[in-house]
Write an enzyme that holds these catalytic residues in place. Sequence first.
Site, mmCIF file in Angstrom:
data_model
loop_
_atom_site.group_PDB
_atom_site.id
_atom_site.type_symbol
_atom_site.label_atom_id
_atom_site.label_comp_id
_atom_site.label_asym_id
_atom_site.label_seq_id
_atom_site.Cartn_x
_atom_site.Cartn_y
_atom_site.Cartn_z
ATOM 1 N N ARG A 1 0.843 -1.196 0.000
ATOM 2 C CA ARG A 1 0.000 0.000 0.000
ATOM 3 C C ARG A 1 0.872 1.237 0.000
ATOM 4 N NH1 ARG A 1 -4.627 0.330 4.422
ATOM 5 N NH2 ARG A 1 -2.825 0.721 5.718
ATOM 6 N N THR B 1 -1.361 7.438 -0.617
ATOM 7 C CA THR B 1 -2.672 7.278 -1.270
ATOM 8 C C THR B 1 -3.457 6.104 -0.697
ATOM 9 O OG1 THR B 1 -1.803 5.753 -2.914
ATOM 10 C CG2 THR B 1 -1.696 8.113 -3.454
ATOM 11 N N ASP C 1 0.643 -3.372 12.282
ATOM 12 C CA ASP C 1 1.085 -3.719 10.920
ATOM 13 C C ASP C 1 1.434 -5.205 10.880
ATOM 14 O OD1 ASP C 1 2.699 -2.043 8.364
ATOM 15 O OD2 ASP C 1 2.950 -4.198 8.664
ATOM 16 N N ASP D 1 4.976 -6.237 9.492
ATOM 17 C CA ASP D 1 6.065 -5.906 10.423
ATOM 18 C C ASP D 1 6.059 -6.837 11.631
ATOM 19 O OD1 ASP D 1 7.177 -3.892 8.939
ATOM 20 O OD2 ASP D 1 6.017 -2.298 9.894
HETATM 21 C C1 PRP Z 1 -1.025 -4.763 4.435
HETATM 22 C C2 PRP Z 1 -1.803 -6.060 4.568
HETATM 23 C C3 PRP Z 1 -2.651 -6.063 3.334
HETATM 24 C C4 PRP Z 1 -2.946 -4.599 3.143
HETATM 25 C C5 PRP Z 1 -4.350 -4.345 3.584
HETATM 26 O O1 PRP Z 1 0.020 -4.889 3.565
HETATM 27 O O2 PRP Z 1 -0.977 -7.184 4.663
HETATM 28 O O3 PRP Z 1 -2.026 -6.600 2.192
HETATM 29 O O4 PRP Z 1 -2.025 -3.868 3.955
HETATM 30 O O5 PRP Z 1 -4.681 -3.031 3.351
HETATM 31 P P1 PRP Z 1 -5.818 -2.596 2.313
HETATM 32 O O6 PRP Z 1 -6.993 -3.486 2.577
HETATM 33 O O7 PRP Z 1 -6.067 -1.169 2.699
HETATM 34 O O8 PRP Z 1 -5.279 -2.729 0.937
HETATM 35 P P2 PRP Z 1 1.118 -3.721 3.331
HETATM 36 O O9 PRP Z 1 0.706 -2.838 2.205
HETATM 37 O O10 PRP Z 1 1.396 -3.053 4.642
HETATM 38 O O11 PRP Z 1 2.373 -4.527 2.794
HETATM 39 P P3 PRP Z 1 3.273 -5.608 3.536
HETATM 40 O O12 PRP Z 1 2.404 -6.830 3.772
HETATM 41 O O13 PRP Z 1 4.340 -5.865 2.538
HETATM 42 O O14 PRP Z 1 3.774 -5.034 4.826
HETATM 43 N N1 URA Z 2 -2.344 -3.363 7.038
HETATM 44 C C1 URA Z 2 -1.944 -3.817 8.241
HETATM 45 O O1 URA Z 2 -0.958 -4.572 8.342
HETATM 46 N N2 URA Z 2 -2.641 -3.444 9.323
HETATM 47 C C2 URA Z 2 -3.710 -2.656 9.256
HETATM 48 O O2 URA Z 2 -4.320 -2.353 10.294
HETATM 49 C C3 URA Z 2 -4.113 -2.179 7.987
HETATM 50 C C4 URA Z 2 -3.413 -2.567 6.884
#
Ligand code: PRP
Ligand code: URA
Length: 209
Positions: free
Chosen positions: A104, A108, A200, A203
């Site tokens: 994400r 945005t 997160d 993380d």
């Molecule tokens: C997080 C999570 C989802 C997304 C959800 O990933 O694992 O994929 O956010 O958010 P959304 O429903 O608003 O799209 P992130 O973008 O943080 O990437 P990562 O898993 O690589 O940390």
């Molecule tokens: N992605 C995450 O990992 N946590 C949240 O709460 C939202 C998006």
Amino acid sequence: MGKIVITNHPLIQHKLTLLRDKNTGSKEFRSLVGEISMLMCYEATRDLPLQEVEIETPIAVAKTKVISGKKLAFVPILRAGLGMVEGVVALVPSARIGHIGLYRDPETLKPVEYYCKLPADINEREVIVLDPMLATGGSAVDAITLIKKREPKSIKFMGIIAAPEGLEMLSKAHPDVDIFCAALDEKLNEHGYIVPGLGDAGDRIFGTK
Ligand code: PRP
Ligand code: URA
């Protein structure tokens, strides 16, 4: 409209409480994500098609059931969806695994695609998309749009925590997709994080913060 199932089994709810706790470290967090995913997979695979086979027990010939056809493909959304793979594959060892990389954009909140590798025979399989967090819903919607281009037999989404906004966006964009989550939380905050959520997920699984 697809099914929306919030799997409120006591074992899942108990493990989810430990998962949400900010004092839970990465090692335990990873184990809990795996265990919750395994329990949820049991529910999400409840309607897999079966076919009758004949086998011999030590006592007699028995007509009994096996899962029919080419079966399943799991598609984790990178990174956090990777944490769910071990648990589901423990239940369905013959499943194929695809990967979709999306992150994400922090400004945005829109998903950006950086990787997509799906099983060659995905059109003969039932697909379960894995991502622990359904926040705005953008990542799940885009991942499913990509998978649909390959015309699988069916698609389900399996997450752990959903926000109302994400659930609405996903069910509107892909009304044919059944959605399985362990909890429906209150809302998103101004940074697009689920409240109360668990922080997160990527993380916490990989210990990157
Ligand atoms: C997080 C999570 C989802 C997304 C959800 O990933 O694992 O994929 O956010 O958010 P959304 O429903 O608003 O799209 P992130 O973008 O943080 O990437 P990562 O898993 O690589 O940390
Ligand atoms: N992605 C995450 O990992 N946590 C949240 O709460 C939202 C998006």
